[in-house]
Design a protein around this motif. Structure first.
Motif, short mmCIF file in Angstrom:
data_model
loop_
_atom_site.label_atom_id
_atom_site.label_comp_id
_atom_site.label_asym_id
_atom_site.label_seq_id
_atom_site.Cartn_x
_atom_site.Cartn_y
_atom_site.Cartn_z
N VAL A 189 6.89 -9.56 -4.23
CA VAL A 189 6.71 -11.01 -4.29
C VAL A 189 7.64 -11.68 -3.28
CG1 VAL A 189 7.01 -13.07 -5.74
CG2 VAL A 189 5.83 -11.05 -6.65
N ASP A 190 8.88 -11.21 -3.21
CA ASP A 190 9.83 -11.76 -2.26
C ASP A 190 9.38 -11.48 -0.82
OD1 ASP A 190 12.39 -13.09 -1.71
OD2 ASP A 190 13.01 -11.13 -0.94
N GLU A 199 -2.90 -9.01 -4.61
CA GLU A 199 -4.10 -8.65 -3.83
C GLU A 199 -3.82 -7.40 -2.99
OE1 GLU A 199 -5.55 -11.89 -1.42
OE2 GLU A 199 -5.45 -13.27 -3.12
N TRP A 200 -2.67 -7.37 -2.33
CA TRP A 200 -2.31 -6.24 -1.48
C TRP A 200 -2.21 -4.95 -2.30
CZ3 TRP A 200 2.05 -3.02 -1.21
CH2 TRP A 200 2.15 -2.24 -0.06
N MET A 201 -1.64 -5.04 -3.50
CA MET A 201 -1.48 -3.86 -4.36
C MET A 201 -2.83 -3.27 -4.77
SD MET A 201 1.64 -2.86 -4.96
CE MET A 201 1.71 -2.04 -6.54
N ILE A 230 -1.28 0.28 -5.99
CA ILE A 230 -1.09 0.32 -7.45
C ILE A 230 -1.38 1.71 -8.01
CG2 ILE A 230 -3.44 -0.40 -8.07
CD1 ILE A 230 -0.40 -1.73 -9.87
N ASP A 231 -2.21 2.49 -7.32
CA ASP A 231 -2.58 3.82 -7.81
C ASP A 231 -1.58 4.90 -7.43
OD1 ASP A 231 -4.93 2.87 -9.00
OD2 ASP A 231 -6.03 3.05 -7.12
N VAL A 232 -0.66 4.61 -6.52
CA VAL A 232 0.31 5.64 -6.12
C VAL A 232 1.70 5.40 -6.69
CG1 VAL A 232 -0.97 6.21 -4.02
CG2 VAL A 232 0.90 4.58 -3.89
N ILE A 233 1.89 4.27 -7.39
CA ILE A 233 3.25 4.01 -7.90
C ILE A 233 3.52 4.67 -9.25
CG2 ILE A 233 3.48 1.86 -6.61
CD1 ILE A 233 3.13 0.35 -9.30
N GLU A 292 7.26 5.11 -1.46
CA GLU A 292 6.40 4.93 -0.30
C GLU A 292 5.85 3.50 -0.23
OE1 GLU A 292 5.02 6.25 3.27
OE2 GLU A 292 6.30 7.37 1.89
N VAL A 293 5.48 2.95 -1.39
CA VAL A 293 5.00 1.57 -1.44
C VAL A 293 6.14 0.62 -1.07
CG1 VAL A 293 4.12 -0.26 -2.96
CG2 VAL A 293 3.11 2.03 -3.05
#
Length: 154
Positions: A104-105, A115-117, A130-133, A141-142
């Motif tokens: 967010v920051d 949206e990016w996630m 969102i699927d790799v965290i 990596e994210v």
């Protein structure tokens, strides 16, 4: 004679009303928490109520959160609001909070980051961030990708 205003194009202006504004404020406040308070939250255990509020803010369903926390399917459903997670799950919740706060920051507002996630990326072998965290290496990596966005190298 038509006196209508011309239609505006582009992305809607950022608002601070409703859940959108609450979410941005939540992450701004979270970012200001001192390390000691975050550490204390993890060691004392994060409550199911806090996680439920977080799920609402993140606009996430419980099943996805269970997967991110490496919990069994349906494990959250029977829990009571006052129940607390142990330090391992609380630490995982804190890691997700830290990542979202940084995102967010980095992007300026929650909606852009969210949206990016949820958008597949070549950087993550066409998976959504969102699927790799759900693993520590994936989370790192994210975060690295967010750092690259922040510094202009993405």
């Amino acid at each position: 004679m038509n006196h209508e205003s011309p239609k505006k194009r582009g992305r809607p202006r950022k608002t601070v009303d409703g859940l959108h504004g609450q979410t941005d404020r939540f992450f701004q406040q979270f970012a200001k928490l001192p390390f000691s308070e975050k550490e204390e939250m993890v060691l004392n255990g994060i409550t199911v109520k806090y996680l439920a509020d977080l799920i609402t803010f993140l606009r996430m369903d419980g099943a996805l959160m269970e997967r991110l926390l490496l919990l069994d399917s349906g494990e959250l459903a029977p829990m009571k609001e006052e129940d607390k997670f142990g330090p391992v799950v609380s630490d995982r919740i804190m890691a997700i909070l830290e990542l979202y706060s940084y995102g967010v920051d980095s992007m300026g507002e929650f909606e852009l980051f969210n949206e990016w996630m949820k958008r597949p990326s070549e950087k993550f072998v066409f998976h959504r961030p969102i699927d790799v965290i759900n693993t520590h290496p994936g989370l790192l990596e994210v975060r690295q990708a967010l750092h690259e966005i922040r510094t202009g190298y993405y």
